[in-house]
Design an enzyme around this catalytic site. Structure first.
Site, short mmCIF file in Angstrom:
data_model
loop_
_atom_site.label_atom_id
_atom_site.label_comp_id
_atom_site.label_asym_id
_atom_site.label_seq_id
_atom_site.Cartn_x
_atom_site.Cartn_y
_atom_site.Cartn_z
N TYR A 66 -11.67 -0.79 0.00
CA TYR A 66 -11.67 -0.44 1.42
C TYR A 66 -10.34 0.14 1.87
O TYR A 66 -10.20 0.67 2.97
CB TYR A 66 -12.03 -1.66 2.28
CG TYR A 66 -10.88 -2.55 2.70
CD1 TYR A 66 -10.37 -3.53 1.84
CD2 TYR A 66 -10.27 -2.41 3.95
CE1 TYR A 66 -9.31 -4.34 2.21
CE2 TYR A 66 -9.21 -3.22 4.33
CZ TYR A 66 -8.73 -4.18 3.46
OH TYR A 66 -7.67 -4.98 3.83
N ARG A 67 -9.35 0.06 0.98
CA ARG A 67 -7.98 0.42 1.37
C ARG A 67 -7.16 0.43 0.09
O ARG A 67 -7.48 -0.34 -0.83
CB ARG A 67 -7.47 -0.68 2.30
CG ARG A 67 -6.14 -0.51 2.94
CD ARG A 67 -5.91 -1.75 3.81
NE ARG A 67 -4.67 -1.66 4.54
CZ ARG A 67 -4.19 -2.63 5.30
NH1 ARG A 67 -4.87 -3.76 5.43
NH2 ARG A 67 -3.06 -2.49 5.94
N ASP B 234 -1.62 -10.79 8.24
CA ASP B 234 -0.64 -11.77 7.79
C ASP B 234 0.81 -11.44 8.15
O ASP B 234 1.54 -12.31 8.63
CB ASP B 234 -0.80 -12.02 6.29
CG ASP B 234 -2.09 -12.78 6.02
OD1 ASP B 234 -2.93 -12.29 5.25
OD2 ASP B 234 -2.27 -13.86 6.62
N HIS C 107 4.29 -6.71 -5.13
CA HIS C 107 2.87 -7.02 -5.07
C HIS C 107 2.06 -5.79 -4.72
O HIS C 107 2.55 -4.86 -4.08
CB HIS C 107 2.57 -8.16 -4.10
CG HIS C 107 2.66 -7.79 -2.64
ND1 HIS C 107 3.80 -7.34 -2.04
CD2 HIS C 107 1.74 -7.86 -1.66
CE1 HIS C 107 3.58 -7.13 -0.76
NE2 HIS C 107 2.34 -7.44 -0.49
N TYR D 23 0.83 -1.20 0.00
CA TYR D 23 0.00 0.00 0.00
C TYR D 23 0.87 1.26 0.00
O TYR D 23 0.35 2.36 0.15
CB TYR D 23 -0.93 0.00 1.22
CG TYR D 23 -1.96 -1.11 1.17
CD1 TYR D 23 -1.93 -2.14 2.10
CD2 TYR D 23 -2.96 -1.12 0.20
CE1 TYR D 23 -2.86 -3.17 2.05
CE2 TYR D 23 -3.91 -2.14 0.15
CZ TYR D 23 -3.85 -3.16 1.09
OH TYR D 23 -4.78 -4.17 1.05
#
Lengths: 524, 132
Positions: free
Chosen positions: A468-469, A150, A387, A91
């Site tokens: 959502y993010r 995670d 990723h 992110y």
């Protein structure tokens, strides 16, 4: 290349501000030049090195120091980008939206202020990681479990503030938050909820306090810097029984989610369970080259080979039961009966899994709150190490699940990637999180990823699904999809921003919220 | 400390940080490799690791850096020099973990579809290494 300066701030002004920062936190805790490199996004999706680049970083040790930093930033007009531990990888990590910002690294503020076993809560500073809190509880022998995402190295505070999720019954991290202390953009220190009552003994017990419930405005926002946060913790249950149910066909997801909804709403499924796709699960322990030497997404025949080798399905539903054995027995019976109607489904307990390593054995630790870093293995599926997460929200219905699955899978495969998604089942919602792994060192792949991501955001929004993010590169785009009533929500956010951070020095651009002086114009 | 006892031992990976610290200290801060870490899932990784000179242990992994992270409790006063033949995320995660205790320098290159060859050095830093 020297680190960029923020728009409107000259080198002399920045140098003066940095000197003042050193007076506040000490010379050892101000990072410039090469030392700021560690605050770069490790998984960039841009080929422009000047984007999302911090000018430097500063690491305070206390709320007092944070207040002093904010006061200085206001005086000199220096944009700050606060991070709890800077581990929000996929992110953007610790990288700012606005280039030239000074990262405020809160990881030195790593005190566990209280863990209360009777009531099941902790009060922590933003630098406390899941590993830290877990180790503390183990060392003290407390009968409490934490809930972990995670990667266990992230911040308990930071993850909750970014609406992160875990996999026990306490998986809604921000939902488990209770009370916070915040430094506003003005430098004022505020405590929310019952914390605003001097001498209270309920700050971490009752969320709402009196008057407007404001905690939410400090999540995914740039209205203040959270310096303390309460989080509820689950009492260690008398029994724990993880399970996995595998499903053989892609199209099974529609029936599976329809079966899941009443079980989740009725709390037969007790935890934040997940339905994970074949490739995501396979990639935890193996790489693509073991099964397929070709380019592009794997063909069906290879999918079947992976299923056979790892004894997993096209979809794998991992959940867990918590409670006294008679309760777990009853719930297990309901689950077995409910999913038996899906042809080819297989129900597993841990003792049924023979292969090592194994996905249920791995997820069983996460679903009991043991922090790990194992999931990073999936980044190596095709070797590239990068990723990004695409995360639209849907209701828990089969119709929405299969629609979203095809929408995302078809696009991802069209661009040459394997579909690696999971459906995280919340209280009433389904988070469809798709991770797309790519070669982070390949400029062409980054360009392709960027195009794919932007396309998926638009298509999801057109279908009524919002994320959502998200990654810092897409915050503006995704904020723009929440446009009901001529962007009324953004106008309200901007009003709050202007009131709580009048000079606009906190986290410019976070969640698409810009300070007044940077709205609609040149930002870098 | 018997360095050979660490080869092939999963438990050794948990004890690795302490073992590395002792090895680095005994070596008096020279720049030779303190240890080699290789991904045992890949024959090529084992072959490449065997060819590298090392002062300390050759350690196996299956890509999961969790145990190393759990074992890491203190900072490093002596520099470490680690060589690795692993997947990219193992090197990345190890670098991030060590960066919480010291300054690091990671030099990494891709070997094939799965493997990366890397050298990770740590340097004491008065600020961060004193946090523990």
């Amino acid at each position: 290349m020297s680190n960029p300066l923020p728009n409107g701030v000259g080198a002399e002004v920045m140098a003066e501000a940095l000197a003042e920062f050193r007076n506040i936190v000490g010379t050892d805790w101000v990072f410039t030049d090469d030392e700021a490199v560690s605050y770069r996004d490790p998984y960039p999706l841009t080929n422009d090195d000047s984007r999302f680049a911090a000018h430097g970083a500063v690491a305070p040790a206390s709320a007092d120091e944070v207040q002093a930093l904010v006061a200085t930033a206001n005086e000199f007009g220096i944009p700050l980008w606060p991070v709890s531990r800077g581990k929000n990888f996929a992110y953007g990590g610790a990288a700012p939206v606005l280039s030239g910002s000074i990262v405020v690294d809160l990881s030195r503020m790593n005190r566990i202020l209280e863990v209360n076993e009777d009531f099941g809560y902790a009060l922590v500073e933003p630098g406390v990681s899941y590993f830290d809190l877990y180790n503390y509880i183990q060392e003290k022998g407390l009968k409490l479990w934490i809930d972990v995402p995670d990667p266990g190295w992230g911040s308990v505070v930071g993850n909750a503030l970014d609406h992160g999720v875990g996999y026990t019954p306490y998986g809604d991290h921000f939902g488990m938050q209770c009370g916070m202390e915040v430094v506003l953009g003005t430098g004022e220190l505020v405590r929310t909820g019952m914390g605003a009552l001097p001498g209270n003994n309920t700050w971490q017990l009752f969320k709402y306090g009196f008057g407007p419930y404001v905690d939410g405005i400090f999540s995914q926002s740039n209205f203040g810097i959270v310096t303390k946060m309460g989080i509820w913790l689950m009492p260690e249950p008398p029994g724990y029984r993880p399970y996995m149910i595998s499903f053989d066909k892609e199209e099974d997801i529609e029936q599976v989610i329809e079966i899941l909804r009443p079980l989740k709403v009725g709390m037969v499924v007790q935890n934040a369970a997940t339905v994970r796709s074949l490739v995501l699960d396979a990639a935890i322990f193996e790489t693509k080259s073991k099964y397929y030497s070709g380019d592009g997404p794997i063909p069906d025949s290879v999918a079947r080979a992976i299923m056979s080798d790892q004894q997993i399905g096209m979809w794998n539903f991992c959940g867990a039961l918590y409670g006294p054995p008679p309760v777990m027995d009853a719930l297990e019976g309901v689950l077995r009966d409910a999913f038996a109607s899906v042809p080819g489904s297989k129900f597993y307990l841990e003792k049924d899994r023979k292969r090592r390593p194994d996905i249920l054995i791995h997820r069983a630790e996460t679903m009991r709150g043991i922090p790990k870093l194992t999931e990073f293995n999936f980044l190596n599926w095709d070797g590239g190490g990068g990723h990004v997460g695409f995360s639209p929200v849907a209701p828990i219905t089969g119709e929405d699940a299969i629609r979203q699955y095809h929408m995302v899978k078809d696009r991802v495969r069209e661009y040459g990637f394997d579909y690696m998604g999971l459906m995280a089942i919340g209280w009433r919602d389904l988070h469809h999180v798709t991770v797309i792994v790519y070669d982070k060192n390949d400029a062409g792949e980054r360009r392709k990823m960027d195009e794919l991501f932007r396309t998926m955001v638009e298509e999801a929004a057109d279908a009524g699904y919002g994320e959502y993010r998200t990654h810092i590169q897409y915050m503006d785009q995704i904020a723009g999809t929440y446009s009901w009533n001529d962007n009324a929500l953004m106008r309200m956010n901007e009003s709050i921003k202007d009131a709580l951070d009048p000079k606009g020095i906190l986290a410019a651009g976070k969640s698409g919220i810009w300070p007044k002086h940077l709205r609609g114009g040149e930002r870098s | 400390m018997r360095r050979r006892a660490f080869i092939g031992s999963a438990a050794a990976l948990c004890a690795m940080p302490q073992a590395l610290i002792e090895t680095a200290s005994a070596a008096g801060g020279t720049q030779a490799a303190t240890a080699i870490i290789f991904d045992a899932r890949f024959a090529a990784a084992a072959r490449l690791a065997d060819a590298l000179p090392v002062r300390g242990p050759r350690l196996r992994t299956r890509g999961d850096v969790t145990d190393f992270g759990r074992g890491l409790q203190s900072g490093f006063d002596e520099p470490l020099v680690l060589h690795g033949i692993t997947t990219e995320s193992f090197a990345f995660c190890l670098d991030v973990l060590l960066r919480e205790r010291a300054r690091t320098a990671l030099d990494i290159e891709r070997v094939d579809r799965d493997l990366h060859r890397w050298t990770l050095e740590t340097f004491p830093r008065s600020g961060w290494s004193a946090r523990a």
